[in-house]
Design a protein around this motif. Sequence first.
Motif, PDB file in Angstrom:
ATOM      1  N   UNK A  49     -15.565   4.296  -7.903  1.00 19.29           N
ATOM      2  CA  UNK A  49     -13.848   4.674  -7.791  1.00 19.29           C
ATOM      3  C   UNK A  49     -13.173   4.357  -9.274  1.00 19.29           C
ATOM      4  N   UNK A  50     -13.712   2.782 -10.071  1.00 13.58           N
ATOM      5  CA  UNK A  50     -13.605   1.977 -11.110  1.00 13.58           C
ATOM      6  C   UNK A  50     -14.428   3.396 -12.271  1.00 13.58           C
ATOM      7  N   UNK A  51     -15.135   3.490 -12.469  1.00 13.96           N
ATOM      8  CA  UNK A  51     -16.227   5.125 -13.460  1.00 13.96           C
ATOM      9  C   UNK A  51     -15.254   6.214 -12.752  1.00 13.96           C
ATOM     10  N   UNK A  52     -15.083   6.778 -12.304  1.00 15.66           N
ATOM     11  CA  UNK A  52     -14.516   7.639 -12.489  1.00 15.66           C
ATOM     12  C   UNK A  52     -12.548   7.646 -12.960  1.00 15.66           C
ATOM     13  N   UNK A  53     -12.035   6.608 -12.840  1.00 17.30           N
ATOM     14  CA  UNK A  53     -10.794   5.718 -12.803  1.00 17.30           C
ATOM     15  C   UNK A  53     -10.407   6.403 -14.771  1.00 17.30           C
ATOM     16  N   UNK A  54     -11.530   5.619 -15.301  1.00 17.68           N
ATOM     17  CA  UNK A  54     -11.835   6.187 -16.672  1.00 17.68           C
ATOM     18  C   UNK A  54     -11.602   6.963 -17.421  1.00 17.68           C
ATOM     19  N   UNK A 171      -8.990   9.390  10.226  1.00 14.87           N
ATOM     20  CA  UNK A 171      -8.528   8.982   9.450  1.00 14.87           C
ATOM     21  C   UNK A 171      -7.606   9.060   8.231  1.00 14.87           C
ATOM     22  N   UNK A 172      -6.953   8.575   9.326  1.00 16.75           N
ATOM     23  CA  UNK A 172      -5.320   7.758   9.399  1.00 16.75           C
ATOM     24  C   UNK A 172      -5.498   6.493   8.169  1.00 16.75           C
ATOM     25  N   UNK A 173      -7.311   5.247   8.862  1.00 14.32           N
ATOM     26  CA  UNK A 173      -6.884   4.554   8.143  1.00 14.32           C
ATOM     27  C   UNK A 173      -7.376   4.968   6.907  1.00 14.32           C
ATOM     28  N   UNK A 174      -9.011   6.306   6.283  1.00 13.10           N
ATOM     29  CA  UNK A 174      -9.603   6.072   5.380  1.00 13.10           C
ATOM     30  C   UNK A 174      -7.728   6.520   4.216  1.00 13.10           C
ATOM     31  N   UNK A 175      -7.182   6.544   4.656  1.00 13.43           N
ATOM     32  CA  UNK A 175      -5.702   6.946   3.844  1.00 13.43           C
ATOM     33  C   UNK A 175      -5.022   5.630   3.607  1.00 13.43           C
ATOM     34  N   UNK A 176      -5.249   5.050   4.602  1.00 13.61           N
ATOM     35  CA  UNK A 176      -4.690   3.594   4.341  1.00 13.61           C
ATOM     36  C   UNK A 176      -5.683   2.839   3.179  1.00 13.61           C
ATOM     37  N   UNK A 177      -6.419   2.998   3.657  1.00  8.44           N
ATOM     38  CA  UNK A 177      -7.901   2.081   2.857  1.00  8.44           C
ATOM     39  C   UNK A 177      -7.005   2.328   1.089  1.00  8.44           C
ATOM     40  N   UNK A 178      -6.795   3.692   0.870  1.00  6.00           N
ATOM     41  CA  UNK A 178      -6.817   4.891  -0.618  1.00  6.00           C
ATOM     42  C   UNK A 178      -5.141   3.913  -0.965  1.00  6.00           C
ATOM     43  N   UNK A 179      -4.183   3.544   0.155  1.00  8.63           N
ATOM     44  CA  UNK A 179      -3.471   3.415  -0.302  1.00  8.63           C
ATOM     45  C   UNK A 179      -3.309   1.622  -0.606  1.00  8.63           C
ATOM     46  N   UNK A 180      -3.930   0.719   0.065  1.00  9.39           N
ATOM     47  CA  UNK A 180      -3.749   0.134   0.391  1.00  9.39           C
ATOM     48  C   UNK A 180      -4.171  -0.571  -1.330  1.00  9.39           C
ATOM     49  N   UNK A 181      -5.680   0.195  -1.808  1.00  4.68           N
ATOM     50  CA  UNK A 181      -6.631   0.188  -2.822  1.00  4.68           C
ATOM     51  C   UNK A 181      -5.103   0.076  -4.006  1.00  4.68           C
ATOM     52  N   UNK A 182      -4.562   1.436  -4.093  1.00  2.00           N
ATOM     53  CA  UNK A 182      -3.308   1.863  -4.942  1.00  2.00           C
ATOM     54  C   UNK A 182      -2.712   0.434  -5.677  1.00  2.00           C
ATOM     55  N   UNK A 183      -1.799  -0.032  -4.085  1.00  2.00           N
ATOM     56  CA  UNK A 183      -0.883  -1.299  -3.834  1.00  2.00           C
ATOM     57  C   UNK A 183      -1.732  -2.506  -4.618  1.00  2.00           C
ATOM     58  N   UNK A 184      -2.679  -2.802  -4.197  1.00  2.16           N
ATOM     59  CA  UNK A 184      -3.579  -4.004  -4.840  1.00  2.16           C
ATOM     60  C   UNK A 184      -3.658  -4.182  -6.240  1.00  2.16           C
ATOM     61  N   UNK A 185      -4.186  -2.486  -6.719  1.00  2.00           N
ATOM     62  CA  UNK A 185      -4.221  -2.429  -8.079  1.00  2.00           C
ATOM     63  C   UNK A 185      -3.290  -2.274  -9.219  1.00  2.00           C
ATOM     64  N   UNK A 186      -2.201  -2.118  -8.368  1.00  8.99           N
ATOM     65  CA  UNK A 186      -0.660  -1.090  -9.384  1.00  8.99           C
ATOM     66  C   UNK A 186       0.245  -2.287  -8.875  1.00  8.99           C
ATOM     67  N   UNK A 187       0.309  -3.983  -8.415  1.00  8.21           N
ATOM     68  CA  UNK A 187       0.791  -4.009  -7.767  1.00  8.21           C
ATOM     69  C   UNK A 187       2.570  -4.390  -7.828  1.00  8.21           C
TER      70      UNK A 187
END
Length: 221
Positions: A49-54, A171-187
């Motif tokens: 994700x860090x590589x791709x987000x660039x 499947x819902x858990x995978x979406x929550x992980x994605x949401x949590x990562x976004x919350x942490x990165x753009x808190x």
Amino acid sequence: MQALERSFISNDWITIVVVACLILIVLVKVAYETRFIDFTELLINEKYLLKANKEIKFQDPFNLILFVAQLLSISLFIHIALMRFGIAVEIAPVLLFIRIALVYIVFVALKFFIERMMGVLFSGEQVLSSYQFQKLSYRSFFAMILLPVNALFIYGLNPSLVLIKIIIGIFILFNLISLFNTLRRYEKLIYFNLFYFILYLCALEIAPYFILYKVFSMGVN
């Protein structure tokens, strides 16, 4: 002795779908070996994700191929679930699968473009782009894991309602992980735009899946 008619449902087209998914995954692995290895480690580190987000490019061949595999794998799981619980059994199986795939594409595309519009409207395009890419990545990863599960359901195990719900929960858990990562990165950014973020969650993350769940539940009952 009276001859008994034996009903036989061909799984030839399902085999083609499974093999097509495998070919797509192998193609990605061969063409983008290093990137694919990072992708398979998605749950244990954020290197991919860090590589791709660039430089996020949804039209990148790597992402497009994985999305096609995602489309086939998740549509096949939905098809298995619907057939298992007697929903839309009057429709030919292959036609039902095609309809599911089309609905999935329309659902994902509409959600994607509405999110993009909201990002532009509320000046949060960068955050939403990053979040969309993370969701795409986690769903593709989930679909890759789901592929052998689909094969097991088709050629061996008869899935129960509990097992189907467990997979939906994952499947819902995978979406929550994605949401949590976004919350942490753009808190900080989310904190100063909390109202719009909550509005987005309710309108585009919770409501669509809640509606799908209710439709599915009514069909099962």
